[in-house]
Scaffold this active site. Structure first.
Site, PDB file in Angstrom:
ATOM      1  CG  HIS A 141      -1.606   1.314   1.470  1.00 24.75           C
ATOM      2  ND1 HIS A 141      -2.650   1.770   0.710  1.00 24.75           N
ATOM      3  CD2 HIS A 141      -1.371   2.294   2.394  1.00 24.75           C
ATOM      4  CE1 HIS A 141      -3.043   2.956   1.149  1.00 24.75           C
ATOM      5  NE2 HIS A 141      -2.284   3.301   2.168  1.00 24.75           N
ATOM      6  NE  ARG A 150       7.039   9.837  -1.938  1.00 23.45           N
ATOM      7  CZ  ARG A 150       6.007   9.597  -1.114  1.00 23.45           C
ATOM      8  NH1 ARG A 150       5.222  10.563  -0.739  1.00 23.45           N
ATOM      9  NH2 ARG A 150       5.791   8.382  -0.654  1.00 23.45           N
ATOM     10  CD  GLU A 210      -6.122   4.404   4.634  1.00 24.93           C
ATOM     11  OE1 GLU A 210      -5.827   4.277   5.834  1.00 24.93           O
ATOM     12  OE2 GLU A 210      -5.458   5.081   3.821  1.00 24.93           O
ATOM     13  CG  ASP A 244      -7.987   4.880   9.113  1.00 27.58           C
ATOM     14  OD1 ASP A 244      -8.672   5.537   9.906  1.00 27.58           O
ATOM     15  OD2 ASP A 244      -6.871   5.258   8.706  1.00 27.58           O
ATOM     16  CE1 TYR A 255       0.379  15.094   1.797  1.00 29.09           C
ATOM     17  CE2 TYR A 255       1.669  13.735   3.274  1.00 29.09           C
ATOM     18  CZ  TYR A 255       1.469  14.273   2.037  1.00 29.09           C
ATOM     19  OH  TYR A 255       2.353  14.002   1.024  1.00 29.09           O
TER      20      TYR A 255
END
Lengths: 427, 427
Positions: A141, A150, A210, A244, A255
């Site tokens: 994950h 990225r 999640e 989640d 974040y």
């Protein structure tokens, strides 16, 4: 596995081999109280223990007041040898040739008082959760998400394979399976490339699941006293399924630099039955090529759980699809390693604390633990019957199931489910 | 302010104008119980209320069982009008011309039972903390730290002026002033430029303080129901001083991408006396040039607290230095804005939750709230007597003091202190 005098289906999650613990209430008695699940029934441990059901085992009987509590914390705090003895006693109770036939098997009155159809019980969050921590141990994950943000070369951050990355989560918004989840409002940056960056306030447009496991702590450690990794197993009470819920658009904006906050504290759902640590089979996890620092080196090599996991989406219109099938062994870090790292600077874990594994994804298509991964960040759609989905829509019900073991001796977790409610007008 | 029959020094932090609430125990009665601080005394509210001390106010008297609890949660949950009435009643009790002279002023027996010298009390964490959240509202601190890590051009992240950045912290390791703090072991990357990046396990070499305020929640909100910013003040019980101990070397290696974890959960210290929200004067905070989203727009313009703050370091050898003098108004976000943002996605705040302001720094030398800033990331040293300090050393005692108001009517917080203990051998 021995057979039971109780009729337990071969594929029942709550087999005689399992005996998970939870907290129930009923119409007849709305006070939450401890229970175990077996077959299609809950054994009400308050009723059972207060009628001296544990009297054949002096120690369990002596501590029977823990079964009159409203949570499992007092029971959990008694430690794994006590949990083991209680589970073995209850298994003996339900065996066809039980030594304890006088309590349930041959005693209709006792059975009527203590054995409740699961269909008639309301489940509650099983332990009072002091603190909740969410790890990020699902390497596939982390890699998949890293690739989206990225690219593959820098997908995993340099620290990822050296320590179990984690963040403190929100304990108050942990809810039990079945609790509806309200689509949140939040700050989102709709065009990340525009300058200046000006966010909007809007209902979340990228609401995601999640797929995780949750672990409850039984034994506390003192502040300032790290738990050695090879002792950590004794601090583990048991496991639940966890969803989640994540607001991806809110998360992306908020974040940096301190991690996820309002994108996560809208709710975290767990399955109601805690499968005891003893009950779950293990296997080797993902190999870590790094030389680990000593406090993370485990003697045990088959150190992660071996649980089959599935995720279903059901739409309000009645369509349904299994969108992921995976296994809990897709973790780089074991639970004892997570405990050892959590406490290395002296943090005091306490009975009832909940730790999350992080999202569990396999390496192949169809094994991912989030829609973020399944749809490539919302670029592709999946079909659920006649409906398209990139992220969760109002009215969608998300169900996670999990089990270990074979038919006749399944170690089932049951399920954790939640239905998305439409956002309310703000104020 | 009116004068008191009790001898209260002009510069006493706990003046008649203040009346902060805490939880105490004594040798004579080791059970923790609510109290207020006044002058050099604690008024034991359990003793006072159980002897019908509140009988001149029907409502307070009716709910007096909240003063027999071991924490302030039950009192806090009664809401601000109740806190206001209780504070006013206690102020009346201690006035020179009190209407209630029969209780304390003219009643030696009652006074002996309920009024305890502060020197004889042990203080406890005043509320049972469900969840602890740490904000990052100190704009000058965020800028200073950003300059160290990214240079002035990118010091503040793009989201910083649009939302109050925060992360979930660790509630279990919040401790009361005076609790020693053990230097932690942890993972550190000693040479961030070397490749491959291989961390070491070592005692923290960059142990730091963070000067913050803490705020306790009194009124809960339901999950899924955000708190409007202009209603948020009613959710605030009161304030304490906070030192959010930080292991900078551990933090630098672990915090990407999910934020600080083991670098913070080693301990967070708070002052024992909660100064009620009503008692603290306000002023305008740092101006935010952005057009705020509606859920963060406050009607009140003088919206942040006006508290003088000082930080002392005292070495084991007896040297002492005040290393920072600043003011709590150095915040970009007010407490109501923090509450509004915390709950915007539906998070349920609960009575007893603790929120931290983030580190409070001014813009000038000598007003910084962390050694990281004071020493430029450990590049420069400061002198404490004959000793040099870049970060905290074993045996150092860190003391934060805070007060508002003038002599004779000081709204003092007292202090939060902690002494660094040497790291223990691991296992």
């Amino acid at each position: 596995m021995a057979s039971s005098w109780l009729n337990i289906a071969a594929d029942a999650p709550f087999s005689l081999a399992n005996i998970p613990f939870g907290v129930i209430s009923t119409k007849r008695d709305p006070t939450p109280r401890p229970a175990v699940a077996i077959g299609d029934y809950a054994l009400d441990l308050k009723a059972f223990s207060s009628s001296n059901g544990f009297s054949e085992h002096a120690e369990i009987h002596q501590y029977r007041s823990v079964f009159a509590e409203k949570t499992l914390n007092a029971f959990a705090a008694l430690g794994r040898p006590f949990h083991r003895a209680t589970r073995a006693y209850i298994q003996e109770l339900f065996k066809s040739d039980t030594k304890y036939a006088a309590f349930l098997k041959d005693n209709v009155q006792f059975r009527d008082a203590a054995l409740v159809p699961l269909a008639d019980v309301t489940s509650h969050v099983p332990l009072a959760i002091g603190d909740y921590t969410d790890f990020y141990a699902g390497k596939n994950h982390a890699y998949n998400v890293g690739c989206l943000f990225r690219g593959p070369a820098n997908a995993l951050q340099p620290n990822y394979t050296h320590l179990p990355v984690a963040y403190h989560g929100r304990a108050s918004s942990v809810v039990v399976s079945g609790t509806p989840i309200r689509r949140p409002w939040g700050q989102v940056l709709r065009d990340p490339k525009a300058e200046p960056k000006v966010p909007a306030l809007a209902p979340c447009e990228k609401l995601d699941l999640e797929l995780e496991l949750g672990m409850f702590i039984c034994r506390s450690n003192e502040m300032g006293s790290p738990v050695p990794v090879n002792d950590a197993e004794e601090h583990i009470f048991g496991y639940v399924l966890m969803n989640d819920w994540s607001a991806r658009d809110i998360q992306a904006w908020e974040y940096i630099p301190l991690g996820p906050f309002t994108s996560k504290n809208l709710g975290t759902s767990i399955s109601p039955w805690v499968v005891l640590a003893d009950a779950v089979p293990k296997k080797a996890g993902i190999k870590n090529d790094n030389e680990l620092l000593p406090y993370l080196k485990e003697d045990l090599k088959e150190n992660v759980l071996n649980i089959h996991l599935e995720v279903d989406i059901a739409t309000a219109g009645g369509s349904k699809k299994t969108v992921s099938k995976t296994n809990s062994s897709n973790l780089l870090w074991s639970w004892p390693q997570m405990i050892a790292h959590h406490t290395i600077t002296g943090c005091n874990l306490q009975t009832g604390d909940l730790l999350g594994s992080g999202t569990i994804s396999g390496t192949e298509s169809g094994t991912e633990g989030s829609l973020l991964e399944i749809t490539g960040g919302g670029k592709a759609s999946i079909q659920v019957g006649g409906d398209e989905r990139k992220f969760l829509q109002d009215g969608d019900t998300l169900v996670i199931r999990g089990w270990a073991g074979e038919d006749g001796a399944r170690i089932g977790f049951g399920e954790v489910s939640g239905t998305i409610q439409a956002a309310l007008p703000l104020f």
